[in-house]
Design a protein around this motif. Structure first.
Motif, PDB file in Angstrom:
ATOM      1  N   MET A   1       0.833  -1.187   0.000  1.00  0.00           N
ATOM      2  CA  MET A   1       0.000   0.000   0.000  1.00  0.00           C
ATOM      3  C   MET A   1       0.874   1.244   0.000  1.00  0.00           C
ATOM      4  SD  MET A   1      -3.078  -1.155   0.065  1.00  0.00           S
ATOM      5  CE  MET A   1      -3.717  -2.819   0.268  1.00  0.00           C
ATOM      6  N   VAL A   2       0.525   2.216  -0.830  1.00  0.00           N
ATOM      7  CA  VAL A   2       1.189   3.510  -0.854  1.00  0.00           C
ATOM      8  C   VAL A   2       0.133   4.562  -0.588  1.00  0.00           C
ATOM      9  CG1 VAL A   2       2.501   5.163  -2.237  1.00  0.00           C
ATOM     10  CG2 VAL A   2       2.922   2.712  -2.502  1.00  0.00           C
ATOM     11  N   VAL A   3       0.419   5.462   0.338  1.00  0.00           N
ATOM     12  CA  VAL A   3      -0.511   6.548   0.657  1.00  0.00           C
ATOM     13  C   VAL A   3       0.104   7.840   0.147  1.00  0.00           C
ATOM     14  CG1 VAL A   3      -1.697   7.820   2.469  1.00  0.00           C
ATOM     15  CG2 VAL A   3      -1.399   5.339   2.670  1.00  0.00           C
TER      16      VAL A   3
ATOM     17  N   ARG B   1       1.882  -6.249   3.481  1.00  0.00           N
ATOM     18  CA  ARG B   1       3.203  -6.541   4.054  1.00  0.00           C
ATOM     19  C   ARG B   1       4.059  -5.283   4.136  1.00  0.00           C
ATOM     20  NH1 ARG B   1       5.839 -11.649   1.261  1.00  0.00           N
ATOM     21  NH2 ARG B   1       7.430 -11.174   2.832  1.00  0.00           N
ATOM     22  N   ALA B   2       3.727  -4.284   3.343  1.00  0.00           N
ATOM     23  CA  ALA B   2       4.479  -3.026   3.396  1.00  0.00           C
ATOM     24  C   ALA B   2       3.533  -1.868   3.114  1.00  0.00           C
ATOM     25  CB  ALA B   2       5.622  -3.024   2.390  1.00  0.00           C
ATOM     26  N   ILE B   3       3.702  -0.793   3.868  1.00  0.00           N
ATOM     27  CA  ILE B   3       2.931   0.433   3.689  1.00  0.00           C
ATOM     28  C   ILE B   3       3.926   1.581   3.560  1.00  0.00           C
ATOM     29  CG2 ILE B   3       1.270   2.024   4.721  1.00  0.00           C
ATOM     30  CD1 ILE B   3       0.119  -0.370   6.267  1.00  0.00           C
TER      31      ILE B   3
ATOM     32  N   GLY C   1       6.938  -2.863   8.765  1.00  0.00           N
ATOM     33  CA  GLY C   1       6.437  -2.718   7.404  1.00  0.00           C
ATOM     34  C   GLY C   1       5.977  -1.336   7.016  1.00  0.00           C
ATOM     35  N   VAL C   2       6.139  -0.351   7.898  1.00  0.00           N
ATOM     36  CA  VAL C   2       5.663   1.015   7.597  1.00  0.00           C
ATOM     37  C   VAL C   2       6.867   1.909   7.324  1.00  0.00           C
ATOM     38  CG1 VAL C   2       4.378   3.017   8.442  1.00  0.00           C
ATOM     39  CG2 VAL C   2       3.586   0.695   8.983  1.00  0.00           C
ATOM     40  N   TYR C   3       6.833   2.611   6.182  1.00  0.00           N
ATOM     41  CA  TYR C   3       7.941   3.451   5.734  1.00  0.00           C
ATOM     42  C   TYR C   3       7.437   4.839   5.360  1.00  0.00           C
ATOM     43  CZ  TYR C   3      10.343  -1.033   5.229  1.00  0.00           C
ATOM     44  OH  TYR C   3      10.891  -2.267   5.475  1.00  0.00           O
ATOM     45  N   LEU C   4       8.295   5.828   5.552  1.00  0.00           N
ATOM     46  CA  LEU C   4       8.046   7.177   5.034  1.00  0.00           C
ATOM     47  C   LEU C   4       8.782   7.317   3.709  1.00  0.00           C
ATOM     48  CD1 LEU C   4       8.329   9.756   7.977  1.00  0.00           C
ATOM     49  CD2 LEU C   4       6.333   9.288   6.552  1.00  0.00           C
ATOM     50  N   CYS C   5       8.127   7.957   2.733  1.00  0.00           N
ATOM     51  CA  CYS C   5       8.783   8.124   1.422  1.00  0.00           C
ATOM     52  C   CYS C   5       8.561   9.515   0.852  1.00  0.00           C
ATOM     53  CB  CYS C   5       8.282   7.066   0.438  1.00  0.00           C
ATOM     54  SG  CYS C   5       6.546   7.220  -0.040  1.00  0.00           S
ATOM     55  N   SER C   6       8.233  10.487   1.693  1.00  0.00           N
ATOM     56  CA  SER C   6       7.945  11.842   1.215  1.00  0.00           C
ATOM     57  C   SER C   6       9.203  12.685   1.166  1.00  0.00           C
ATOM     58  CB  SER C   6       6.928  12.502   2.155  1.00  0.00           C
ATOM     59  OG  SER C   6       7.545  12.810   3.397  1.00  0.00           O
TER      60      SER C   6
ATOM     61  N   HIS D   1      14.304   5.348  -2.713  1.00  0.00           N
ATOM     62  CA  HIS D   1      15.095   4.872  -1.573  1.00  0.00           C
ATOM     63  C   HIS D   1      14.220   4.096  -0.584  1.00  0.00           C
ATOM     64  CE1 HIS D   1      18.606   6.908  -2.930  1.00  0.00           C
ATOM     65  NE2 HIS D   1      18.169   8.130  -2.685  1.00  0.00           N
ATOM     66  N   ALA D   2      13.023   4.612  -0.313  1.00  0.00           N
ATOM     67  CA  ALA D   2      12.142   3.921   0.636  1.00  0.00           C
ATOM     68  C   ALA D   2      11.689   2.576   0.080  1.00  0.00           C
ATOM     69  CB  ALA D   2      10.936   4.800   0.955  1.00  0.00           C
ATOM     70  N   ALA D   3      11.345   2.541  -1.214  1.00  0.00           N
ATOM     71  CA  ALA D   3      10.875   1.297  -1.816  1.00  0.00           C
ATOM     72  C   ALA D   3      11.978   0.245  -1.838  1.00  0.00           C
ATOM     73  CB  ALA D   3      10.363   1.566  -3.230  1.00  0.00           C
ATOM     74  N   SER D   4      13.227   0.666  -2.081  1.00  0.00           N
ATOM     75  CA  SER D   4      14.317  -0.317  -2.112  1.00  0.00           C
ATOM     76  C   SER D   4      14.494  -0.960  -0.750  1.00  0.00           C
ATOM     77  CB  SER D   4      15.612   0.353  -2.569  1.00  0.00           C
ATOM     78  OG  SER D   4      16.085   1.291  -1.615  1.00  0.00           O
ATOM     79  N   ARG D   5      14.299  -0.173   0.318  1.00  0.00           N
ATOM     80  CA  ARG D   5      14.396  -0.745   1.669  1.00  0.00           C
ATOM     81  C   ARG D   5      13.237  -1.681   1.959  1.00  0.00           C
ATOM     82  NH1 ARG D   5      17.573   3.425   1.436  1.00  0.00           N
ATOM     83  NH2 ARG D   5      19.175   3.859   3.004  1.00  0.00           N
ATOM     84  N   ALA D   6      12.034  -1.304   1.533  1.00  0.00           N
ATOM     85  CA  ALA D   6      10.882  -2.178   1.743  1.00  0.00           C
ATOM     86  C   ALA D   6      11.060  -3.499   0.997  1.00  0.00           C
ATOM     87  CB  ALA D   6       9.604  -1.475   1.289  1.00  0.00           C
ATOM     88  N   LEU D   7      11.572  -3.428  -0.211  1.00  0.00           N
ATOM     89  CA  LEU D   7      11.792  -4.655  -0.982  1.00  0.00           C
ATOM     90  C   LEU D   7      12.778  -5.578  -0.268  1.00  0.00           C
ATOM     91  CD1 LEU D   7      12.045  -3.379  -4.676  1.00  0.00           C
ATOM     92  CD2 LEU D   7      10.258  -4.828  -3.695  1.00  0.00           C
ATOM     93  N   ARG D   8      13.860  -5.000   0.218  1.00  0.00           N
ATOM     94  CA  ARG D   8      14.900  -5.819   0.847  1.00  0.00           C
ATOM     95  C   ARG D   8      14.446  -6.351   2.202  1.00  0.00           C
ATOM     96  NH1 ARG D   8      18.400  -2.291   0.579  1.00  0.00           N
ATOM     97  NH2 ARG D   8      18.480  -1.506   2.718  1.00  0.00           N
TER      98      ARG D   8
END
Length: 484
Positions: free
Chosen positions: A1-3, A246-248, A436-441, A457-464
């Motif tokens: 999920m991306v907000v 699994r990831a937001i 599973g929660v990341y900031l990407c702003s 950068h945030a997505a690469s960390r979530a993937l890994r």
């Protein structure tokens, strides 16, 4: 999920979708794009960019170089003059894409301009790579990073005074640095100015035909082609509203994260988020015009972007007043005239003018008259061309984009500490304490701008960390060209 479907939210969604994940994006507005939207804000037929308007990073950032907007249908339009800085007396500093032509126009200061920006232009990819990194790992091009660092040590300190002898070159650099909406000749504003100045000569300051919404449309098409979904008109106020995932990834400010998950966050982390500061703000004023702006200085009619403030002394004083919470009588005005290269932005014979005036954080003042006065100062007769205008005070910007807290369009104050350690001092600034929660702003490194790198950068960390995928995120982004 991306907000959030601003440039960083969409960039994160594209990286994740390219890795084969199921992705859903939630957007509070009725249309995706965040700051990359184009609407008829004044009159029918006059198309104004809601926030971002000019996009050097659309060609320069590692994310967009890998994505290749042109391959996805975006047509870039390049003004002959990237930016102009008019001065009293009917002359102006002109930044042509050609560095040599620009230097020639600066007379005795031309060689100094060339020595300052030439080495950055030569290694612009390495310079951009260093500036657009997560600011946690060594740069990929140490030589490019070193060239930027050396010049930052000069332009971000009192040493800047010793390079130039005239008034025009210092004014041009002040106009660049003021994009940070922060006091000039500090590391953050100097870094922004050096990067933007180098890109003016390396790739130009282009506009997408039809407005910034063209970038959004290209990213949305690519996301949907990989099975991604976008749900608009849905503002997420609590993480509990979201389906299990699994990831937001949240393209929101620290205040937005606190609103959605404040009770779930460890107190120490929540306290650090509350210390996050928002900086100077912008009052947006759009104009529908019956003709082109009648600039006095030759060459300003060829520029896509103009910095309206006067000389370096005046610019520095204006930005100091804003930082101190006071309005400047003559504010810094950033102006864009899209119709110089895109006649489809207004009815035949008409023009649009996009402007931001720098104001204190949270200002509720409509500074339209001050903006008009600044344009009239360098283009007498401008007022007579105004067919319609629309102003949005800084305090009201967040109603259209919740990330613009108090009118701060940079996602947080541009200070040296907060650029390096935004949003909180952590080795991984994107990962929150919630699983599973990341900031990407843009409240995360590398900060503001339409570059997509916070999302990458945030997505690469979530993937890994969440999926065990260690693929190069830029390689994943390049694979999206095949879908197109």
């Amino acid at each position: 999920m991306v907000v959030g479907s601003g440039p960083n939210g969409l960039a994160a969604a594209l990286v994740l979708a390219a890795a084969g994940l199921e992705v859903e994006v939630y957007e509070a507005s009725g249309t995706p794009g965040g700051g990359m939207r184009t609407e008829e804000l004044t009159l029918p037929g006059f198309k104004h960019d809601v926030c971002s308007a000019v996009h050097p990073m659309g060609l320069a950032s590692p994310f967009f170089r890998a994505f290749d907007l042109e391959r996805h249908g975006v047509e870039w339009l390049h003004p002959q003059v990237a930016y102009a800085h008019p001065l009293d007396g009917g002359h102006a500093g002109l930044a042509w894409t050609d560095l040599e032509r620009t230097a020639e126009g600066l007379g005795a200061d031309g060689a100094a301009w060339r020595r300052l920006l030439g080495p950055l232009v030569e290694r612009w990819r390495g310079v951009v790579g260093a500036a657009m990194s997560d600011l946690r790992h060594p740069p990929g091009d140490p030589a490019g990073a070193a060239r930027l660092a050396v010049r930052l040590a000069e332009q971000g300190t009192p040493l800047w005074r010793f390079r130039f002898r005239g008034r025009v070159a210092p004014a041009m650099l002040a106009g660049l640095g003021a994009h940070a909406i922060a006091p000039l000749h500090r590391p953050a504003s100097a870094g922004a100015g050096l990067l933007l100045g180098a890109l003016a000569h390396a790739v130009g300051w282009p506009l997408p035909r039809g407005g910034s919404a063209a970038i959004t449309a290209a990213m949305v098409r690519a996301l949907r082609a990989r099975g991604g979904r976008i749900i608009t008109g849905h503002r997420v106020r609590s993480l509990a509203e979201l389906p299990r995932a699994r990831a937001i990834l949240l393209d929101v400010t620290p205040a937005g994260l606190l609103e959605m998950a404040g009770d779930l966050l460890p107190e120490g982390y929540a306290r650090a988020l509350r210390r996050f500061r928002h900086g100077g703000a912008a009052c947006k004023v759009d104009f529908a015009l019956s003709g082109p702006v009648p600039w006095t200085a030759p060459g300003c009619d060829l520029a896509g972007t103009l910095h309206l403030i006067g000389d370096e002394v005046e610019a520095s004083a204006a930005e100091r007043r804003v930082a101190a919470g006071r309005h400047a009588a003559r504010p810094y005005v950033l102006a864009v005239q899209p119709c110089v290269v895109d006649d489809g932005r207004a009815p035949q014979g008409h023009h649009v003018l996009w402007t931001y005036a720098h104001v204190p954080q949270g200002s509720s003042r409509d500074v339209s008259e001050a903006v008009i006065a600044q344009v009239e100062r360098f283009a007498p007769g401008f007022r007579d061309l105004i067919v319609a205008r629309r102003a949005v005070p800084a305090a009201e910007l967040a109603a259209g984009n919740p990330n613009h807290v108090g009118g701060d369009i940079a996602g947080g104050a541009m200070t040296a500490w907060q650029m390096l350690m935004r949003p909180v001092p952590r080795w991984d600034p994107y990962r929150t304490p919630l699983p599973g929660v990341y900031l990407c702003s843009s409240s995360t490194p590398p900060g503001p701008g339409v570059h997509g790198m916070c999302g990458l950068h945030a997505a690469s960390r979530a993937l890994r960390q969440r999926f065990g995928v260690r693929a190069d995120p830029l390689r994943l982004v390049r694979s999206l060209r095949e879908t197109h």
